[in-house]
Motif scaffolding. Structure first.
Motif, PDB file in Angstrom:
ATOM      1  N   ALA A  14      -4.560   7.985  -4.393  1.00  0.00           N
ATOM      2  CA  ALA A  14      -4.416   8.901  -3.257  1.00  0.00           C
ATOM      3  C   ALA A  14      -3.069   9.620  -3.322  1.00  0.00           C
ATOM      4  O   ALA A  14      -2.982  10.831  -3.086  1.00  0.00           O
ATOM      5  CB  ALA A  14      -4.550   8.129  -1.947  1.00  0.00           C
ATOM      6  N   ALA A  43       0.830  -1.202   0.000  1.00  0.00           N
ATOM      7  CA  ALA A  43       0.000   0.000   0.000  1.00  0.00           C
ATOM      8  C   ALA A  43       0.866   1.255   0.000  1.00  0.00           C
ATOM      9  O   ALA A  43       0.588   2.232  -0.710  1.00  0.00           O
ATOM     10  CB  ALA A  43      -0.938  -0.006   1.206  1.00  0.00           C
ATOM     11  N   LEU A  44       1.938   1.237   0.791  1.00  0.00           N
ATOM     12  CA  LEU A  44       2.847   2.379   0.843  1.00  0.00           C
ATOM     13  C   LEU A  44       3.572   2.559  -0.491  1.00  0.00           C
ATOM     14  O   LEU A  44       3.760   3.685  -0.965  1.00  0.00           O
ATOM     15  CB  LEU A  44       3.859   2.177   1.971  1.00  0.00           C
ATOM     16  N   VAL A  64      -8.243  -1.657  -4.316  1.00  0.00           N
ATOM     17  CA  VAL A  64      -7.320  -1.225  -3.262  1.00  0.00           C
ATOM     18  C   VAL A  64      -6.068  -0.591  -3.858  1.00  0.00           C
ATOM     19  O   VAL A  64      -5.649   0.507  -3.459  1.00  0.00           O
ATOM     20  CB  VAL A  64      -6.949  -2.405  -2.344  1.00  0.00           C
ATOM     21  N   ILE A  65      -5.467  -1.267  -4.829  1.00  0.00           N
ATOM     22  CA  ILE A  65      -4.256  -0.734  -5.444  1.00  0.00           C
ATOM     23  C   ILE A  65      -4.562   0.560  -6.195  1.00  0.00           C
ATOM     24  O   ILE A  65      -3.813   1.545  -6.110  1.00  0.00           O
ATOM     25  CB  ILE A  65      -3.638  -1.776  -6.392  1.00  0.00           C
ATOM     26  N   TYR A 125      -6.759   4.910 -11.014  1.00  0.00           N
ATOM     27  CA  TYR A 125      -5.749   5.860 -10.525  1.00  0.00           C
ATOM     28  C   TYR A 125      -6.026   7.255 -11.080  1.00  0.00           C
ATOM     29  O   TYR A 125      -5.989   8.257 -10.348  1.00  0.00           O
ATOM     30  CB  TYR A 125      -4.351   5.401 -10.933  1.00  0.00           C
ATOM     31  N   CYS A 143      -5.032   3.375  -3.647  1.00  0.00           N
ATOM     32  CA  CYS A 143      -3.777   3.766  -2.996  1.00  0.00           C
ATOM     33  C   CYS A 143      -2.902   4.582  -3.948  1.00  0.00           C
ATOM     34  O   CYS A 143      -2.345   5.625  -3.573  1.00  0.00           O
ATOM     35  CB  CYS A 143      -3.027   2.529  -2.507  1.00  0.00           C
ATOM     36  N   CYS A 144      -2.757   4.101  -5.174  1.00  0.00           N
ATOM     37  CA  CYS A 144      -2.000   4.867  -6.172  1.00  0.00           C
ATOM     38  C   CYS A 144      -2.655   6.223  -6.416  1.00  0.00           C
ATOM     39  O   CYS A 144      -1.973   7.258  -6.502  1.00  0.00           O
ATOM     40  CB  CYS A 144      -1.920   4.087  -7.481  1.00  0.00           C
ATOM     41  N   PHE A 179       1.086   4.101  -2.933  1.00  0.00           N
ATOM     42  CA  PHE A 179       0.888   5.522  -2.638  1.00  0.00           C
ATOM     43  C   PHE A 179       2.098   6.337  -3.068  1.00  0.00           C
ATOM     44  O   PHE A 179       1.961   7.382  -3.724  1.00  0.00           O
ATOM     45  CB  PHE A 179       0.638   5.706  -1.139  1.00  0.00           C
TER      46      PHE A 179
END
Length: 259
Positions: A216, A6-7, A209-210, A53, A213-214, A10
């Motif tokens: 955000a 996740a990090l 989810v991916i 994204y 996260c990207c 992001f």
């Protein structure tokens, strides 16, 4: 998905958006290697994940352009008029005909390499007025880019930006219009992929989810990148766009060679 992944998602979205937003490119295409090789997003789900994204990331830059009065105008409307139907057609082509990636990547690399070198060599050349490109040409270009965006999930800004700036348009005019077209294309693409996934088996819908996260990271990076644009000289922005186009061409050639 682990916290580390996740990090990574992001951070990748943040860095890419800061660098590419000033020249009207969301940067989704540069996330393809990250999503495929590091985050292991399956194909064709990687396409709508990349479009997701764009949906999350581009509003930050668009908000900044809106506040400065650069958003909207005939260029935006003409590009969106083409990209909107184009992305729906591209999505259907991707899901039902499953075209191979290799030929596209080689052709796109050839185009982007030529445009990138042209932009880098132009240096400080004065841009030509935007009105030199007719409305139907812009709409047709938007339609082609929309189809490409629907098939490969690149939004379209990475193609629209170099082509329009290379044709003589100002980066300041192209950037908000290309990002607007990217946003509309991506919303329509994610929606179409979501609907198609209801009737087609396999990994067709985005990895939410991916993608989020990207996105955000891209949302924050896009706003920061849009703030940087007025403080960077036009010649530098043109050179940056040229370098990005060349880098993207090399990325495509490497991916095509890997098969």
């Amino acid at each position: 998905m682990t916290p580390l992944q996740a990090l990574l998602a992001f951070g990748a979205g943040l860095v890419v958006a800061v660098v590419t937003t000033p020249v009207g490119v969301s940067g989704a295409v540069f996330l393809l290697p990250v999503q495929l090789d590091l985050l292991r997003v399956p194909s064709p789900a990687v396409t709508p994940t990349n479009l997701l994204y764009n949906v999350v990331a581009t509003p930050g830059a668009l908000l900044r352009h809106h506040r400065t009065g650069a958003l909207g105008g005939p260029l935006t409307r003409r590009l969106v008029a083409g990209t909107l139907p184009g992305v729906v057609a591209g999505t259907l082509l991707r899901v039902f005909l499953a075209p191979g990636d290799r030929v596209f990547r080689v052709l796109a690399a050839a185009l982007l390499l030529a445009v990138g070198i042209w932009l880098c060599l132009r240096g400080r050349a004065r841009p030509a007025p935007a009105r030199e490109l007719r409305g139907w040409v812009l709409t047709g270009l938007g339609a082609v880019v929309g189809i490409v965006g629907g098939v490969y999930g690149i939004g379209g800004g990475s193609l629209l930006g170099p082509i329009l700036v290379g044709a003589g348009m100002s980066v300041a005019a192209v950037a908000p219009a290309a990002l607007s077209a990217t946003f509309v294309t991506s919303v329509a693409g994610v929606t179409t992929y979501g609907l198609v996934s209801l009737v087609v088996e396999g990994p067709v819908s985005p990895d939410w989810v991916i993608g989020l996260c990207c996105g955000a990271g891209g949302l924050l990076g896009g706003y920061l990148g849009a703030r940087l644009q007025p403080h960077v000289p036009e010649a530098a922005l043109r050179a940056l766009l040229g370098v990005l186009a060349i880098g993207l061409a090399v990325t495509y050639l490497v991916q095509a060679a890997r098969g």
